[in-house]
Write a protein that holds these residues in place. Structure first.
Motif, PDB file in Angstrom:
ATOM      1  N   LEU A 109       7.643 -31.765  39.826  1.00 38.81           N
ATOM      2  CA  LEU A 109       6.489 -32.098  38.995  1.00 38.81           C
ATOM      3  C   LEU A 109       5.666 -33.181  39.683  1.00 38.81           C
ATOM      4  O   LEU A 109       6.188 -34.237  40.050  1.00 38.81           O
ATOM      5  CB  LEU A 109       6.979 -32.580  37.632  1.00 38.81           C
ATOM      6  CG  LEU A 109       5.949 -32.745  36.517  1.00 38.81           C
ATOM      7  CD1 LEU A 109       5.387 -31.391  36.097  1.00 38.81           C
ATOM      8  CD2 LEU A 109       6.596 -33.453  35.318  1.00 38.81           C
ATOM      9  N   TRP A 110       4.361 -32.918  39.841  1.00 47.79           N
ATOM     10  CA  TRP A 110       3.439 -33.893  40.428  1.00 47.79           C
ATOM     11  C   TRP A 110       2.613 -34.517  39.315  1.00 47.79           C
ATOM     12  O   TRP A 110       1.920 -33.804  38.570  1.00 47.79           O
ATOM     13  CB  TRP A 110       2.519 -33.222  41.439  1.00 47.79           C
ATOM     14  CG  TRP A 110       3.181 -32.828  42.730  1.00 47.79           C
ATOM     15  CD1 TRP A 110       4.397 -32.231  42.887  1.00 47.79           C
ATOM     16  CD2 TRP A 110       2.637 -32.973  44.049  1.00 47.79           C
ATOM     17  NE1 TRP A 110       4.662 -32.004  44.213  1.00 47.79           N
ATOM     18  CE2 TRP A 110       3.597 -32.443  44.951  1.00 47.79           C
ATOM     19  CE3 TRP A 110       1.454 -33.487  44.547  1.00 47.79           C
ATOM     20  CZ2 TRP A 110       3.385 -32.428  46.328  1.00 47.79           C
ATOM     21  CZ3 TRP A 110       1.232 -33.471  45.921  1.00 47.79           C
ATOM     22  CH2 TRP A 110       2.196 -32.950  46.805  1.00 47.79           C
ATOM     23  N   ALA A 111       2.682 -35.831  39.198  1.00 46.18           N
ATOM     24  CA  ALA A 111       1.939 -36.560  38.169  1.00 46.18           C
ATOM     25  C   ALA A 111       0.967 -37.518  38.853  1.00 46.18           C
ATOM     26  O   ALA A 111       1.390 -38.405  39.608  1.00 46.18           O
ATOM     27  CB  ALA A 111       2.898 -37.327  37.265  1.00 46.18           C
ATOM     28  N   MET A 112      -0.341 -37.337  38.575  1.00 44.54           N
ATOM     29  CA  MET A 112      -1.368 -38.188  39.163  1.00 44.54           C
ATOM     30  C   MET A 112      -1.810 -39.225  38.140  1.00 44.54           C
ATOM     31  O   MET A 112      -2.130 -38.884  36.999  1.00 44.54           O
ATOM     32  CB  MET A 112      -2.567 -37.359  39.607  1.00 44.54           C
ATOM     33  CG  MET A 112      -3.618 -38.152  40.370  1.00 44.54           C
ATOM     34  SD  MET A 112      -3.097 -38.537  42.064  1.00 44.54           S
ATOM     35  CE  MET A 112      -3.270 -36.897  42.802  1.00 44.54           C
ATOM     36  N   GLN A 113      -1.863 -40.496  38.580  1.00 47.12           N
ATOM     37  CA  GLN A 113      -2.256 -41.581  37.692  1.00 47.12           C
ATOM     38  C   GLN A 113      -3.554 -42.246  38.151  1.00 47.12           C
ATOM     39  O   GLN A 113      -3.869 -42.274  39.333  1.00 47.12           O
ATOM     40  CB  GLN A 113      -1.158 -42.651  37.617  1.00 47.12           C
ATOM     41  CG  GLN A 113       0.014 -42.267  36.730  1.00 47.12           C
ATOM     42  CD  GLN A 113       0.791 -41.098  37.272  1.00 47.12           C
ATOM     43  OE1 GLN A 113       0.875 -40.048  36.639  1.00 47.12           O
ATOM     44  NE2 GLN A 113       1.357 -41.266  38.474  1.00 47.12           N
ATOM     45  N   ASN A 114      -4.280 -42.798  37.153  1.00 45.43           N
ATOM     46  CA  ASN A 114      -5.438 -43.670  37.378  1.00 45.43           C
ATOM     47  C   ASN A 114      -6.615 -42.922  37.990  1.00 45.43           C
ATOM     48  O   ASN A 114      -6.983 -43.131  39.146  1.00 45.43           O
ATOM     49  CB  ASN A 114      -5.044 -44.876  38.232  1.00 45.43           C
ATOM     50  CG  ASN A 114      -3.887 -45.651  37.638  1.00 45.43           C
ATOM     51  OD1 ASN A 114      -3.619 -45.574  36.446  1.00 45.43           O
ATOM     52  ND2 ASN A 114      -3.186 -46.394  38.483  1.00 45.43           N
TER      53      ASN A 114
END
Length: 346
Positions: A109-114
């Motif tokens: 799972l790739w989670a991108m923040q900001n």
């Protein structure tokens, strides 16, 4: 302790009443139906947004009112559900989660923040729960990074919240992981000249809000420039023969912003959609989907999108603020074997 528990229970009960009230206002047009899949838990995880699916598990990113630049140092929550809406586990990621996708090569799972500044990427192994954090160099466009889309060994990323108008910097980049860093290279500039689909004429872009991104059933990369009320379709992204197209979006005859767009990949299946400010995740279904049909989240509804004209026709109305979407095929009804394990593809 008793007082604390009472307050939590009262808050949860208030949220439940709010969710039920919102659900009573959400309606579907025939032949579609809409149901509640899950709701936020006030004070624990709330503001549901991006949705990713791996096998028979659904992952939903909850923004928790965290700063979109990560300046407050708080964390978002990614909740893993089964298809019945039961919580399997939760993951905490530092910053404001927006993009959430499954890498089909690794099933991670790739989670991108900001998305508005100081971006980071967290890659989660759903089997072990292990997390790896990756950073970026300062984005050349001055903002952050938002969504991701995978094709073979490539991952494409939308360059969100540009600081310049006109935006002559990359709006789509290709990412490459090295150690704990994401290196990016330009794929499409924010001022690229592309072809308008309805008129078949050249149009110069000025992408001020690159946002959600996905590959359509034809293998083209589709970028939503949200505040610009337009989709950009990129054929053979990153290749020497790359070409790009523009599609303006309208609802009831007026330009409309959208968030996620998904395509029906099967005649039988379910659309998941997160109503961020309604604190509810819904499912939308119908007896038969037209394979390849596109559906988009508008500011208060989900509609079917005509990819030739950009016209959106509502199928579910009354939501507060729909954002993330995913289409899950029911392979059993289509006569194919359904993978019941966690290691399916998104």
């Amino acid at each position: 302790m008793r007082v604390h528990k009472s307050l939590v229970l009262m808050a949860a009960f208030g949220l439940l009443l709010t969710a039920l009230a919102a659900a009573g206002q959400v309606t579907a047009t025939v032949p579609y139906t809409v149901s509640t899949f899950a709701t936020s838990v006030l004070g624990v995880y709330f503001q549901p947004d991006s949705i990713a699916v791996l096998g028979d598990h659904v992952f939903i990113g909850f923004g928790n009112n965290v700063s979109t630049t990560g300046a407050d140092g708080k964390s978002s929550t990614i909740v893993e559900y089964d298809f019945n809406g039961n919580v399997i586990t939760t993951y905490s990621v530092k910053g404001h989660n927006d993009g959430l996708k499954v890498d089909p090569r690794t099933n991670q799972l790739w989670a991108m923040q900001n998305e508005d500044g100081n971006p980071n990427l967290v890659i989660i192994n759903p089997e072990s729960g292990e997390q790896k954090i990756y950073t970026f160099d300062p984005p050349p466009h001055g903002g952050g990074y938002d969504d991701m889309a995978f094709s073979g060994k490539d991952v494409f990323i939308s360059a969100s919240n540009p600081a310049n108008n006109p935006n002559s910097f990359p709006a789509i980049v290709r990412g490459e992981l090295t150690d704990h860093k994401v290196n990016v290279s330009s794929v499409l500039l924010g001022t690229a000249v592309v072809t308008d689909i309805p008129t078949d004429t050249p149009v110069a872009l000025n992408l001020q809000d690159p946002d959600s991104m996905a590959f359509d059933p034809l293998g083209d990369l589709v970028l939503d420039s949200q505040a610009d009320a337009e989709l950009i379709i990129v054929h053979h992204p990153g290749d020497s023969d790359q070409s790009a197209y523009h599609l303006g979006l309208t609802l009831d005859g007026a330009p409309v912003q959208i968030d996620d767009t998904v395509w029906a990949t099967s005649t039988h299946g379910t659309i998941f959609v997160s109503d961020r400010d309604g604190e509810t995740i819904y499912t939308i279904s119908t007896d038969i989907f037209s394979p390849g049909a596109a559906y988009s989240a508008t500011p208060t509804s989900v509609g079917r999108l005509d990819m030739d004209t950009g016209v959106i026709t509502n199928v579910v109305t009354g939501m507060v603020s729909p954002h993330g979407m995913a289409f899950v095929a029911d392979n059993n009804k289509d006569g194919r074997n359904k993978d019941k394990g966690k290691k399916g593809k998104e």
